[in-house]
Structures are given as C-alpha cells and as structure tokens.
Scaffold this motif. Structure first.
Motif, PDB file in Angstrom:
ATOM      1  N   GLU A   1       0.810  -1.217   0.000  1.00 18.88           N
ATOM      2  CA  GLU A   1       0.000   0.000   0.000  1.00 18.88           C
ATOM      3  C   GLU A   1       0.847   1.271   0.000  1.00 18.88           C
ATOM      4  OE1 GLU A   1      -3.027  -0.297   3.032  1.00 18.88           O
ATOM      5  OE2 GLU A   1      -3.913  -2.077   2.077  1.00 18.88           O
ATOM      6  N   ASP A   2       2.081   1.197   0.476  1.00 18.84           N
ATOM      7  CA  ASP A   2       2.964   2.354   0.339  1.00 18.84           C
ATOM      8  C   ASP A   2       3.265   2.613  -1.135  1.00 18.84           C
ATOM      9  OD1 ASP A   2       5.028   4.302   1.710  1.00 18.84           O
ATOM     10  OD2 ASP A   2       6.138   3.261   0.140  1.00 18.84           O
ATOM     11  N   ILE A   3       3.449   1.547  -1.903  1.00 25.52           N
ATOM     12  CA  ILE A   3       3.722   1.694  -3.344  1.00 25.52           C
ATOM     13  C   ILE A   3       2.460   2.132  -4.078  1.00 25.52           C
ATOM     14  CG2 ILE A   3       4.589   0.535  -5.422  1.00 25.52           C
ATOM     15  CD1 ILE A   3       6.087  -1.406  -3.558  1.00 25.52           C
ATOM     16  N   MET A   4       1.305   1.622  -3.641  1.00 27.89           N
ATOM     17  CA  MET A   4       0.043   2.044  -4.254  1.00 27.89           C
ATOM     18  C   MET A   4      -0.167   3.540  -4.071  1.00 27.89           C
ATOM     19  SD  MET A   4      -2.485  -1.031  -3.105  1.00 27.89           S
ATOM     20  CE  MET A   4      -2.188  -2.734  -3.622  1.00 27.89           C
ATOM     21  N   ASN A   5       0.121   4.033  -2.874  1.00 31.56           N
ATOM     22  CA  ASN A   5      -0.007   5.467  -2.615  1.00 31.56           C
ATOM     23  C   ASN A   5       0.964   6.267  -3.483  1.00 31.56           C
ATOM     24  OD1 ASN A   5      -0.940   7.824  -1.020  1.00 31.56           O
ATOM     25  ND2 ASN A   5       1.144   7.799  -0.214  1.00 31.56           N
ATOM     26  N   LEU A   6       2.129   5.699  -3.735  1.00 32.29           N
ATOM     27  CA  LEU A   6       3.138   6.355  -4.568  1.00 32.29           C
ATOM     28  C   LEU A   6       2.652   6.542  -6.000  1.00 32.29           C
ATOM     29  CD1 LEU A   6       6.096   7.339  -5.079  1.00 32.29           C
ATOM     30  CD2 LEU A   6       6.709   4.932  -5.425  1.00 32.29           C
ATOM     31  N   VAL A   7       1.963   5.531  -6.541  1.00 32.79           N
ATOM     32  CA  VAL A   7       1.616   5.566  -7.965  1.00 32.79           C
ATOM     33  C   VAL A   7       0.178   5.986  -8.245  1.00 32.79           C
ATOM     34  CG1 VAL A   7       3.309   3.774  -8.477  1.00 32.79           C
ATOM     35  CG2 VAL A   7       0.932   3.108  -8.081  1.00 32.79           C
ATOM     36  N   ALA A   8      -0.655   6.116  -7.210  1.00 31.65           N
ATOM     37  CA  ALA A   8      -2.078   6.401  -7.493  1.00 31.65           C
ATOM     38  C   ALA A   8      -2.696   7.386  -6.506  1.00 31.65           C
ATOM     39  CB  ALA A   8      -2.859   5.085  -7.478  1.00 31.65           C
TER      40      ALA A   8
ATOM     41  N   TYR B   1      11.414  -4.536  -3.903  1.00 31.15           N
ATOM     42  CA  TYR B   1      12.606  -3.702  -4.044  1.00 31.15           C
ATOM     43  C   TYR B   1      13.053  -3.652  -5.508  1.00 31.15           C
ATOM     44  CZ  TYR B   1      13.618  -3.268   1.016  1.00 31.15           C
ATOM     45  OH  TYR B   1      13.596  -2.955   2.347  1.00 31.15           O
ATOM     46  N   GLN B   2      13.039  -4.804  -6.174  1.00 27.14           N
ATOM     47  CA  GLN B   2      13.415  -4.843  -7.591  1.00 27.14           C
ATOM     48  C   GLN B   2      12.489  -3.951  -8.416  1.00 27.14           C
ATOM     49  OE1 GLN B   2      13.739  -8.937  -9.065  1.00 27.14           O
ATOM     50  NE2 GLN B   2      14.547  -9.584  -7.078  1.00 27.14           N
ATOM     51  N   LEU B   3      11.201  -4.009  -8.093  1.00 31.02           N
ATOM     52  CA  LEU B   3      10.211  -3.196  -8.799  1.00 31.02           C
ATOM     53  C   LEU B   3      10.512  -1.708  -8.639  1.00 31.02           C
ATOM     54  CD1 LEU B   3       7.366  -3.064 -10.247  1.00 31.02           C
ATOM     55  CD2 LEU B   3       6.388  -2.940  -7.945  1.00 31.02           C
ATOM     56  N   LEU B   4      10.768  -1.282  -7.414  1.00 28.90           N
ATOM     57  CA  LEU B   4      11.005   0.138  -7.152  1.00 28.90           C
ATOM     58  C   LEU B   4      12.316   0.623  -7.757  1.00 28.90           C
ATOM     59  CD1 LEU B   4       9.805   0.270  -3.445  1.00 28.90           C
ATOM     60  CD2 LEU B   4       8.823   1.592  -5.330  1.00 28.90           C
ATOM     61  N   LEU B   5      13.364  -0.175  -7.605  1.00 30.71           N
ATOM     62  CA  LEU B   5      14.689   0.255  -8.062  1.00 30.71           C
ATOM     63  C   LEU B   5      14.862   0.156  -9.572  1.00 30.71           C
ATOM     64  CD1 LEU B   5      16.873  -1.285  -5.195  1.00 30.71           C
ATOM     65  CD2 LEU B   5      16.084   1.082  -5.448  1.00 30.71           C
ATOM     66  N   SER B   6      13.975  -0.598 -10.234  1.00 31.31           N
ATOM     67  CA  SER B   6      14.060  -0.722 -11.698  1.00 31.31           C
ATOM     68  C   SER B   6      13.659   0.566 -12.409  1.00 31.31           C
ATOM     69  CB  SER B   6      13.155  -1.853 -12.187  1.00 31.31           C
ATOM     70  OG  SER B   6      11.779  -1.478 -12.076  1.00 31.31           O
ATOM     71  N   GLY B   7      12.869   1.395 -11.734  1.00 33.18           N
ATOM     72  CA  GLY B   7      12.428   2.654 -12.339  1.00 33.18           C
ATOM     73  C   GLY B   7      11.186   2.537 -13.199  1.00 33.18           C
TER      74      GLY B   7
ATOM     75  N   LEU C   1       8.179   2.206 -12.451  1.00 37.30           N
ATOM     76  CA  LEU C   1       6.991   2.877 -11.911  1.00 37.30           C
ATOM     77  C   LEU C   1       7.099   4.401 -11.936  1.00 37.30           C
ATOM     78  CD1 LEU C   1       6.160   0.697  -8.753  1.00 37.30           C
ATOM     79  CD2 LEU C   1       5.152   0.553 -11.044  1.00 37.30           C
ATOM     80  N   GLU C   2       8.254   4.928 -12.306  1.00 38.08           N
ATOM     81  CA  GLU C   2       8.462   6.381 -12.241  1.00 38.08           C
ATOM     82  C   GLU C   2       7.426   7.155 -13.045  1.00 38.08           C
ATOM     83  OE1 GLU C   2      12.468   7.442 -13.198  1.00 38.08           O
ATOM     84  OE2 GLU C   2      13.326   6.224 -11.583  1.00 38.08           O
ATOM     85  N   GLN C   3       6.949   6.567 -14.140  1.00 40.16           N
ATOM     86  CA  GLN C   3       5.956   7.232 -14.996  1.00 40.16           C
ATOM     87  C   GLN C   3       4.645   7.507 -14.259  1.00 40.16           C
ATOM     88  OE1 GLN C   3       4.408   4.400 -18.053  1.00 40.16           O
ATOM     89  NE2 GLN C   3       5.601   2.847 -16.940  1.00 40.16           N
ATOM     90  N   TYR C   4       4.425   6.779 -13.140  1.00 41.06           N
ATOM     91  CA  TYR C   4       3.162   6.915 -12.418  1.00 41.06           C
ATOM     92  C   TYR C   4       3.263   7.732 -11.132  1.00 41.06           C
ATOM     93  CZ  TYR C   4       2.275   2.633 -15.173  1.00 41.06           C
ATOM     94  OH  TYR C   4       2.161   1.697 -16.171  1.00 41.06           O
TER      95      TYR C   4
END
Length: 322
Positions: A76-83, A151-157, A159-162
C-alpha cells in the motif's frame, strides 16, 4: 536548534498515555545511543495512513534497522506512490449504508476506514510490472522473498511514470535504497499475494518462485543472531502477525535451537487501541511476553493505548528532533 514538536511534547505530555508516549520515545532514543538496533513492526493500514511521510525519514536517518510488516503495508505504500490522486476520502464513513458501500465497490474503490484505494490505478498499475518480475525470476530459476521483488520493482524505475507523490515520502523506496531487511509474514494475505496465487492456479507461475514465511523466519533468526550483541529493540505499531511473528524469533532460538546465549529483546513498546482483554495478542500486556521467553524481567516495556496514526508520527518526530 529549534525543536517545536519535541519541546511541545516534553512540556505538555505529562500524564497517562501522553506520558507513556514520552517515556517510550526516550527509551527508544536511549536504545540507539547505546548502540542497540531497532525493529519496527507495522500492522493495520499504516501505509494507507501515509506514515511514509515521516517513517521514510526515520529510515534515512538510521533510526530503524529492520522492519516487520503485513503484506498490505508492503504494497500500500507503493500504491499510494503511484495512485495518490485517485484515492478518495470518505470522512463520513460511519454513516455509510450497505448500499453506499456497494456503490464504492462498483466504482472500484476499496475502503479502508475513511480512505478508498482505487483498484484500477493502484493494483493494476503495479500488477503489470510485478508479474513480469516474478516470471523473469522463475525463467532464470531464481527465488526471492516478497519484499525483495518489491525492491526490484522500485529500483528498476518502471513505476516512475506513475509517481504522484514526492518519492521522499515513500518508506518502501527509502528502505529499498538501503536494502533494509524486511520481514513480511503472511504475505499471501494481501492483494499482491492473492494475485500471485491466481497465477499459480492458472499454471503461469510456480508457488516455489516466492520464498515462504518459514524462510522469513530463518532469515530473521540469522539476522538476529548476527546483530544482537548490543541488543535489539522492538517497536510495535498495532498487533497481529506483523508483531507476533518476529518477536517469536527469540524463544525459537533459545528454546528450539537451544542457543541459550540468545539475548532477549532489549526494549519493547506497543502502540495499540486494543485494550487489555482475554486471549488477545494485541491486547496482551508486555509482561505476558516474559512467560513466553520473549522479554526479560528488566527489559524496558511501554504500552501506549491510543491511535497509532496519532502516536507514531509524534514519537518519530521526537526521535528526529523536529
């Protein structure tokens, strides 16, 4: 140095749960000053409550050395980041009828108290990319723990578009940058865990591609053994599996592994609105943990019976000298 929040707390938080908050914060600070490490456990929906705004800074300032969290807090921290802009606040949630709740479901809005998580923007944006990472790992014959995939998902970049909030407010990104150890027991009980299970059922992934909770426990056991020379404290937000799973590593090492030199947790604090009750883990007073071989007689123990969304940011602000 101006410390308005810290000064306010010390001046006015003098009795009852307010005093317990100050004592717990000072105890946490003393642990770090004596060279002890600190585990923070996150239950509930602390990520959706946007704890990342201050918890990320705790991570960056080395005020936490290992985290235990539910699968929901992990994602949910990542969900908040992208949405973030698609979330909907429902301040009148106590007045909602079953029909109102159904209307939210039909709009793809999953409610957590006063906040609705947007299914399409939050879950599906992540799903597309995390599934590729799972499948790539399996194709290479590799297996990882749930948080390592995140971690791989975040560091790959990818998600940056979102991104819809400042990246400095994401505690998961701060943790990924440090490769901070995370324990995520019962990860299967999360949206991404459910999605992974669906791919297993469809025959598109093997269950073994995701490392298990037992592997989290053995990982934690090794980490605890290597890092407990000066003590490890336990700062528990809420209760449940995020707290009970990691705290059990001490009696497991002491009793089941017969490593009787294993030190007890050197500090314990729990923030919970679950008052003392019958048979409840969240409502158990810290002294009960002595009988399970988790805490010592002399372990500093604190319990703050209050709302963690109020208490945790104040304690973190105190530790950050804000």
């Amino acid at each position: 140095m101006k410390k308005p929040i810290t000064n306010f707390i010390e001046k006015y938080f003098l009795h009852f749960n307010a005093a317990a908050l100050v004592d717990a914060a000072k105890g946490y600070e003393a642990q770090l000053k004596q060279g002890s490490k600190m585990l923070v456990s996150l239950a509930g929906a602390m990520s959706t409550a946007e704890l990342g705004k201050i918890f990320a800074e705790m991570i960056r300032k080395d005020k936490v050395q290992i985290i235990s969290c539910t699968g929901a807090n992990l994602e949910e921290d990542i969900m908040n980041l992208v949405a973030h802009s698609h979330y909907k606040r429902v301040p009148n949630y106590r007045d909602l009828t079953p029909e109102d709740e159904w209307a939210l479901l039909e709009k793809g809005l999953n409610r957590v108290t006063d906040t609705c998580i947007p299914e399409e923007e939050a879950f599906r944006r992540i799903q597309e990319h995390i599934v590729k990472i799972w499948k790539d790992a399996e194709a290479e014959g590799k297996r990882y723990l749930p948080h390592e995939y995140m971690y791989q998902l975040l560091l790959s970049g990818v998600l940056e578009q979102y991104y819809e909030i400042d990246i400095k407010n994401s505690w998961m990104y701060a943790a990924a940058e440090k490769n901070l150890p995370i324990i995520c027991p019962g990860w299967e009980d999360s949206t991404m865990g459910n999605i992974f299970a669906s791919y297993v059922m469809k025959g598109e992934l093997k269950a073994s591609t995701m490392k298990s909770g037992i592997e989290y426990m053995t990982f934690l056991a090794d980490w605890y053994t290597e890092n407990s020379n000066n003590g490890i404290g336990f700062f528990q937000i809420g209760g449940g599996i995020a707290g009970d799973f990691p705290i059990c590593v001490v009696p497991m090492l002491y009793q089941d592994m017969e490593r009787t030199e294993t030190p007890f947790w050197s500090y314990f604090c729990q923030i919970s609105d679950s008052t003392t009750s019958y048979g409840s883990y969240s409502g158990a007073v810290p002294n009960e943990k002595i009988t399970w071989g988790k805490l010592d007689i002399n372990t500093p123990k604190f319990i703050i019976e209050s709302d963690a969304t109020i208490v945790a940011p104040l304690i973190f602000a105190y530790l950050l000298e804000m």
